[in-house]
Structures are given as structure tokens and as C-alpha cells.
Scaffold this motif. Sequence first.
Motif, mmCIF file in Angstrom:
data_model
loop_
_atom_site.group_PDB
_atom_site.id
_atom_site.type_symbol
_atom_site.label_atom_id
_atom_site.label_comp_id
_atom_site.label_asym_id
_atom_site.label_seq_id
_atom_site.Cartn_x
_atom_site.Cartn_y
_atom_site.Cartn_z
ATOM 1 N N SER A 54 13.441 85.681 10.845
ATOM 2 C CA SER A 54 14.641 86.432 11.242
ATOM 3 C C SER A 54 15.092 86.100 12.671
ATOM 4 C CB SER A 54 14.375 87.931 11.108
ATOM 5 O OG SER A 54 13.237 88.281 11.871
ATOM 6 N N ILE A 55 14.145 85.804 13.549
ATOM 7 C CA ILE A 55 14.522 85.443 14.926
ATOM 8 C C ILE A 55 15.222 84.084 14.918
ATOM 9 C CG2 ILE A 55 13.677 84.960 17.273
ATOM 10 C CD1 ILE A 55 13.370 87.893 16.437
ATOM 11 N N ASP A 56 14.757 83.188 14.043
ATOM 12 C CA ASP A 56 15.418 81.882 13.901
ATOM 13 C C ASP A 56 16.871 82.071 13.442
ATOM 14 O OD1 ASP A 56 13.126 80.390 14.585
ATOM 15 O OD2 ASP A 56 12.357 80.569 12.548
ATOM 16 N N ALA A 57 17.073 83.053 12.550
ATOM 17 C CA ALA A 57 18.431 83.317 12.055
ATOM 18 C C ALA A 57 19.340 83.702 13.219
ATOM 19 C CB ALA A 57 18.404 84.428 11.013
ATOM 20 N N LEU A 58 18.815 84.517 14.136
ATOM 21 C CA LEU A 58 19.616 84.904 15.306
ATOM 22 C C LEU A 58 19.919 83.690 16.179
ATOM 23 C CD1 LEU A 58 17.816 88.243 16.301
ATOM 24 C CD2 LEU A 58 20.038 88.006 15.214
ATOM 25 N N GLU A 59 18.926 82.798 16.314
ATOM 26 C CA GLU A 59 19.139 81.575 17.101
ATOM 27 C C GLU A 59 20.224 80.704 16.451
ATOM 28 O OE1 GLU A 59 18.223 80.417 19.995
ATOM 29 O OE2 GLU A 59 16.712 81.899 20.536
ATOM 30 N N LEU A 60 20.273 80.682 15.123
ATOM 31 C CA LEU A 60 21.293 79.887 14.436
ATOM 32 C C LEU A 60 22.691 80.470 14.669
ATOM 33 C CD1 LEU A 60 19.599 78.999 11.003
ATOM 34 C CD2 LEU A 60 19.833 77.560 13.027
ATOM 35 N N ILE A 61 22.764 81.817 14.742
ATOM 36 C CA ILE A 61 24.050 82.458 15.041
ATOM 37 C C ILE A 61 24.521 82.051 16.446
ATOM 38 C CG2 ILE A 61 25.174 84.688 15.462
ATOM 39 C CD1 ILE A 61 23.429 85.855 13.189
ATOM 40 N N VAL A 62 23.561 82.026 17.389
ATOM 41 C CA VAL A 62 23.875 81.594 18.763
ATOM 42 C C VAL A 62 24.326 80.128 18.759
ATOM 43 C CG1 VAL A 62 22.882 81.140 21.055
ATOM 44 C CG2 VAL A 62 22.314 83.256 19.877
ATOM 45 N N LEU A 63 23.644 79.307 17.973
ATOM 46 C CA LEU A 63 23.965 77.870 17.893
ATOM 47 C C LEU A 63 25.401 77.652 17.384
ATOM 48 C CD1 LEU A 63 21.581 75.147 16.643
ATOM 49 C CD2 LEU A 63 23.810 75.224 15.590
ATOM 50 N N LEU A 64 25.790 78.441 16.378
ATOM 51 C CA LEU A 64 27.157 78.319 15.836
ATOM 52 C C LEU A 64 28.200 78.595 16.916
ATOM 53 C CD1 LEU A 64 27.224 80.070 12.309
ATOM 54 C CD2 LEU A 64 27.240 77.633 12.820
ATOM 55 N N GLU A 65 27.933 79.636 17.711
ATOM 56 C CA GLU A 65 28.894 80.015 18.755
ATOM 57 C C GLU A 65 28.894 79.002 19.902
ATOM 58 O OE1 GLU A 65 28.692 84.072 19.979
ATOM 59 O OE2 GLU A 65 30.187 83.793 21.562
ATOM 60 N N LYS A 66 27.702 78.622 20.322
ATOM 61 C CA LYS A 66 27.569 77.741 21.487
ATOM 62 C C LYS A 66 28.112 76.338 21.211
ATOM 63 C CE LYS A 66 23.366 76.630 22.871
ATOM 64 N NZ LYS A 66 22.002 76.754 23.374
ATOM 65 N N ASP A 67 27.749 75.784 20.085
ATOM 66 C CA ASP A 67 28.096 74.387 19.818
ATOM 67 C C ASP A 67 29.417 74.200 19.080
ATOM 68 O OD1 ASP A 67 25.734 73.879 21.000
ATOM 69 O OD2 ASP A 67 24.666 73.209 19.211
ATOM 70 N N TYR A 68 29.810 75.211 18.302
ATOM 71 C CA TYR A 68 31.006 75.019 17.467
ATOM 72 C C TYR A 68 32.076 76.098 17.659
ATOM 73 C CZ TYR A 68 27.588 71.923 15.416
ATOM 74 O OH TYR A 68 26.632 70.950 15.271
ATOM 75 N N GLY A 69 31.836 77.023 18.583
ATOM 76 C CA GLY A 69 32.830 78.056 18.886
ATOM 77 C C GLY A 69 33.079 79.018 17.737
ATOM 78 N N ILE A 70 32.073 79.196 16.878
ATOM 79 C CA ILE A 70 32.253 80.112 15.748
ATOM 80 C C ILE A 70 31.497 81.411 16.016
ATOM 81 C CG2 ILE A 70 31.896 80.468 13.278
ATOM 82 C CD1 ILE A 70 31.782 77.390 12.996
#
Lengths: 198, 88
Positions: free
Chosen positions: B44-60
Motif C-alpha cells: 500500500s505504501i508503494d501505491a502511494l509512491e506511484l500516485i506521487v510519481l504520476l503527479e511529479k513526472d506526468y502532472g497527473i
Amino acid sequence: MTNLGVEHWVRITKGKIILDGEVIFSSEADIARFLKTSFKFLNIKYPKFHKMDRLSKLGFVASEIALKNNNIDEETALVFSNNSSSLDSDQNYQESVKEFPSPSLFVYTLPNIVLGEISIRHQLKSENVFFVEDEFNANLIIDYSKQLIESKKANKVLCAWLNLHNDEYDVFLWLSSESHKKEASEEQIRKIYDADYD
Amino acid sequence: MPIMTDLHTELKASIIEQLNLEDMEVSDIENDEPLFGDGLGLDSIDALELIVLLEKDYGIKLTDPKKGREIFESINKMADFIEANRTK
């Protein structure tokens, strides 16, 4: 009055891992590399290790060595202590906040998370506590451990001083139980901690 | 023949780096492999990191975290979602 003994002890400091007085691993690398190579030295498969913060990695490596081939049960308690709390991870997390707060760094911003990591690894369902003290206080750890054993909450206690500050690590972990002959008095524990292993 | 774009490779590399998947290489991750559960075994913590990755790298910005279950099903699903929604 309960007298505790030391089954095994592990010291990790200045690039060395010492088990029961014998240097079993040494490396002059920086802490990141030291942790990586010491994990490889354990020769186990545990991918979650790489996700842990550095304090947890130190605690994990030390406990893995101390508990190897040791008969512990799920009631084995954990009594840990240090001086710098989770400052190493707190600082990393604070750094990440400047851009995007990192959830995986945030979960390690408490010193007792290492107790959870060790409990998961060894399937412990036991009492645990993490004291933040000015300096290594053998008496506190021994007294608390005795209390746990006398009140029948544990048969064995994994005790540790686990400190990490400014890339310097100072780890002393020992498995304590009532039955063992090697005495775990304050004097004896202090003597092992203070010894020079150069 | 599965379609392998630069985005797929980039995503795999980012996931390995962001989630500290040591001893894993881009070629170890299949495009249609489940990222959670039996696949890569993310939590579940990885899932949160993926949400951060979407915003940081792709502006989503993922406003509904429940959507994550579907988006993070596999590299293919993630890449499709990013292509359709990226702002950078």
C-alpha cells in the motif's frame, strides 16, 4: 530477583560486525555500501530490506545475525534504545517535502518502526519498547527486560542500543534470557559495549 | 507482438528506482504482469509512491485514490492512463 544471561551479542560499529567477540564482517565503505554488502553477507532473500530506512536496516542486520539458529518464540520481547531517535529518516523526509513528500520515507519517521520490521521478519507478537536516551543506559534496558521476564510476558528479550547519527552507526544488540549462564549484569553489558574491537 | 514504447521502459525504470526494487531490472517486469499481489508484490505504501510519481513526472493529480486499483494493475494500464491524461 531474576538474573539474566546473554545468549549472543552483536556489535556493529566503524565498518565491523562482531558476533560474540569475533569480527565476522568488515568493510571500509560508506554506510550505504556497508549496509548493502552486510545484507549480501547474510545470504538471505528478503526484498523488503531494500525499502527500509537505514536505522531499520542496521537493526535488521544485527538481529538477523544474533537470532540465526536461535530458538526464539513469538513472545520474545524487544527492548531497544538510542539517542538520535529517527533523526536520519526525519531529515530525509524533510528534504523530500521541499518537492513531493515521500510516503515511503514518512513511514520511517519514528524510531520504533525497526521493532515492527524485526517482528514481521521473525513473526513476533510480543511486547516491545523503544527508549530515547542521552546515552547508552545498560541499566534501563536490563531492568525493563527483567520486568518483562518476571511478569511472564516474555521468556527471552532482544535488547539493543541502535544509534545512527550523521552517517555514524553504533549498534549493540544482545539476546537475553533467564536460563543462560553468561551473565548479563550492567557491568558485563557495559564492558562488552565499551570494548575496542580494532 | 506486445507493444513496447519508451514510456513503458521509462515507467519500469522509475518504478524500480522510486520503490527501491533492488536486484530487479527493466527486463524483469512484464507489461501485463500484475504490479500488486502475486506480481511484483508491491504494497500500500508503494501505491502511494506511484500516485506521487504520476503527479511529479506526468502532472497527473489522482483525485480519487480508488482509481489507483485499476490504473496500477499493470505497466500497460499505467502507460495507457498516462498517455490519455498527462499534462507534461
